[in-house]
Design a protein around this motif. Sequence first.
Motif, PDB file in Angstrom:
ATOM      1  N   ILE A  87       0.908  -1.201   0.074  1.00 51.93           N
ATOM      2  CA  ILE A  87      -0.027   0.048  -0.080  1.00 51.93           C
ATOM      3  C   ILE A  87       0.822   1.270  -0.011  1.00 51.93           C
ATOM      4  N   PHE A  88       1.912   1.331   0.866  1.00 56.48           N
ATOM      5  CA  PHE A  88       2.856   2.472   0.878  1.00 56.48           C
ATOM      6  C   PHE A  88       3.589   2.704  -0.505  1.00 56.48           C
ATOM      7  N   MET A  89       4.155   1.897  -1.275  1.00 54.46           N
ATOM      8  CA  MET A  89       4.721   1.794  -2.477  1.00 54.46           C
ATOM      9  C   MET A  89       3.599   2.110  -3.360  1.00 54.46           C
ATOM     10  N   ALA A  90       2.398   1.812  -3.387  1.00 55.97           N
ATOM     11  CA  ALA A  90       1.287   1.934  -4.631  1.00 55.97           C
ATOM     12  C   ALA A  90       1.021   3.590  -4.162  1.00 55.97           C
ATOM     13  N   VAL A  91       0.789   4.143  -3.012  1.00 54.20           N
ATOM     14  CA  VAL A  91       0.388   5.324  -2.702  1.00 54.20           C
ATOM     15  C   VAL A  91       1.436   6.412  -3.020  1.00 54.20           C
ATOM     16  N   VAL A  92       2.720   5.942  -2.487  1.00 53.10           N
ATOM     17  CA  VAL A  92       3.560   7.155  -2.714  1.00 53.10           C
ATOM     18  C   VAL A  92       4.183   7.130  -4.244  1.00 53.10           C
ATOM     19  N   SER A  93       4.066   5.989  -4.913  1.00 43.26           N
ATOM     20  CA  SER A  93       4.498   6.025  -6.300  1.00 43.26           C
ATOM     21  C   SER A  93       3.314   6.965  -6.966  1.00 43.26           C
ATOM     22  N   MET A  94       2.235   6.582  -6.785  1.00 46.32           N
ATOM     23  CA  MET A  94       1.363   7.332  -7.398  1.00 46.32           C
ATOM     24  C   MET A  94       1.071   8.860  -7.315  1.00 46.32           C
ATOM     25  N   LEU A  95       1.601   9.384  -6.051  1.00 42.85           N
ATOM     26  CA  LEU A  95       1.497  10.719  -5.492  1.00 42.85           C
ATOM     27  C   LEU A  95       2.654  11.315  -6.275  1.00 42.85           C
ATOM     28  N   LEU A  96       3.806  10.827  -6.321  1.00 39.77           N
ATOM     29  CA  LEU A  96       5.094  11.432  -6.849  1.00 39.77           C
ATOM     30  C   LEU A  96       4.865  11.304  -8.213  1.00 39.77           C
ATOM     31  N   THR A  97       4.593  10.168  -8.769  1.00 39.81           N
ATOM     32  CA  THR A  97       4.382  10.224 -10.387  1.00 39.81           C
ATOM     33  C   THR A  97       3.539  11.277 -10.811  1.00 39.81           C
ATOM     34  N   CYS A  98       2.386  11.475 -10.353  1.00 46.34           N
ATOM     35  CA  CYS A  98       1.542  12.590 -10.704  1.00 46.34           C
ATOM     36  C   CYS A  98       2.023  13.942 -10.527  1.00 46.34           C
ATOM     37  N   PHE A  99       2.904  13.864  -9.612  1.00 44.74           N
ATOM     38  CA  PHE A  99       3.326  15.434  -8.975  1.00 44.74           C
ATOM     39  C   PHE A  99       4.265  15.763 -10.335  1.00 44.74           C
ATOM     40  N   THR A 100       5.307  14.736 -10.512  1.00 47.72           N
ATOM     41  CA  THR A 100       6.454  15.019 -11.295  1.00 47.72           C
ATOM     42  C   THR A 100       5.869  15.084 -12.860  1.00 47.72           C
ATOM     43  N   ALA A 101       4.978  14.206 -13.239  1.00 48.97           N
ATOM     44  CA  ALA A 101       4.385  14.173 -14.560  1.00 48.97           C
ATOM     45  C   ALA A 101       3.704  15.448 -14.901  1.00 48.97           C
ATOM     46  N   ALA A 102       3.093  15.816 -13.876  1.00 45.80           N
ATOM     47  CA  ALA A 102       2.017  16.997 -13.978  1.00 45.80           C
ATOM     48  C   ALA A 102       3.250  18.517 -14.219  1.00 45.80           C
ATOM     49  N   MET A 103       4.232  18.495 -13.477  1.00 44.62           N
ATOM     50  CA  MET A 103       5.075  19.616 -13.569  1.00 44.62           C
ATOM     51  C   MET A 103       5.754  19.374 -14.947  1.00 44.62           C
ATOM     52  N   ALA A 104       6.209  18.413 -15.510  1.00 48.02           N
ATOM     53  CA  ALA A 104       7.001  18.027 -16.753  1.00 48.02           C
ATOM     54  C   ALA A 104       6.118  18.197 -17.974  1.00 48.02           C
ATOM     55  N   GLY A 105       5.047  17.517 -17.770  1.00 48.68           N
ATOM     56  CA  GLY A 105       3.955  17.570 -18.881  1.00 48.68           C
ATOM     57  C   GLY A 105       3.442  18.983 -19.069  1.00 48.68           C
ATOM     58  N   TYR A 106       3.067  19.891 -17.938  1.00 45.67           N
ATOM     59  CA  TYR A 106       2.649  21.149 -18.047  1.00 45.67           C
ATOM     60  C   TYR A 106       3.871  22.033 -18.821  1.00 45.67           C
ATOM     61  N   ALA A 107       5.082  21.879 -18.443  1.00 46.15           N
ATOM     62  CA  ALA A 107       6.191  22.523 -19.165  1.00 46.15           C
ATOM     63  C   ALA A 107       6.230  22.230 -20.529  1.00 46.15           C
ATOM     64  N   LEU A 108       6.351  21.014 -20.823  1.00 41.58           N
ATOM     65  CA  LEU A 108       6.283  20.715 -22.416  1.00 41.58           C
ATOM     66  C   LEU A 108       4.946  21.341 -23.033  1.00 41.58           C
ATOM     67  N   ALA A 109       3.863  21.243 -22.687  1.00 42.51           N
ATOM     68  CA  ALA A 109       2.773  21.676 -23.254  1.00 42.51           C
ATOM     69  C   ALA A 109       2.786  23.149 -23.506  1.00 42.51           C
ATOM     70  N   LYS A 110       2.629  23.918 -22.296  1.00 43.31           N
ATOM     71  CA  LYS A 110       2.685  25.134 -22.281  1.00 43.31           C
ATOM     72  C   LYS A 110       3.605  26.300 -22.294  1.00 43.31           C
ATOM     73  N   LYS A 111       4.807  25.856 -21.968  1.00 47.76           N
ATOM     74  CA  LYS A 111       6.045  26.501 -21.964  1.00 47.76           C
ATOM     75  C   LYS A 111       6.717  26.655 -23.334  1.00 47.76           C
ATOM     76  N   ARG A 112       7.406  27.767 -23.928  1.00 47.84           N
ATOM     77  CA  ARG A 112       8.019  27.548 -25.124  1.00 47.84           C
ATOM     78  C   ARG A 112       9.757  27.871 -24.757  1.00 47.84           C
ATOM     79  N   PHE A 113      10.494  26.571 -24.900  1.00 47.62           N
ATOM     80  CA  PHE A 113      11.780  26.610 -24.593  1.00 47.62           C
ATOM     81  C   PHE A 113      12.674  25.965 -25.711  1.00 47.62           C
ATOM     82  N   ILE A 114      13.967  26.276 -25.591  1.00 44.84           N
ATOM     83  CA  ILE A 114      14.736  25.577 -26.751  1.00 44.84           C
ATOM     84  C   ILE A 114      14.946  24.368 -26.197  1.00 44.84           C
TER      85      ILE A 114
END
Length: 178
Positions: A87-114
Amino acid sequence: MKKKSNTGSKVYRVFSVIVITLLAIGFAFPLYWIITGSFKTSMAINAPTPQWWPQEWVSANYQKLFSRQTAPLWEVPAAIRWLLNTIFMAVVSMLLTCFTAAMAGYALAKKRFIGRSVVFTLIVCAMALPKQVILIPLLREMSSLHLYNTIWAVILPIVGWPFGVFLIKQFGEGIPGE
């Protein structure tokens, strides 16, 4: 004319029921295999010819699972410790994955950079790699980080898997910038 379409409809229904029944059996088979395997001896499980039904029913596997032996670190039965670890591995993996994927996905979708398209291309290429390809380098990395044989060695590679970033990026592109 009406009888012909009625007959065709019945044939279609019978065919559909047969296909659905076969699919249900196919999907339920792994569950059947796990349950019957839990009552087999280790010799029967590892036999070169599979036994579809246990010749000798053994409950020692369940006795060992629910025995009074305690797991290290906590004074709880081992089965409960394994459940809490999962349960600990599943919950922590899910929370960290959602957090990091949301940050990286937002940057790739909405920000323009080289190099944005290069980064996204690398993410898509990393998704094409089977996990078995990176297993040995991952083992070496976890060992060099002194995380070998810990829960974090299971959690961190899941957090870094690129599918979440790809999914959030694709979703984020559909949202208006306003």
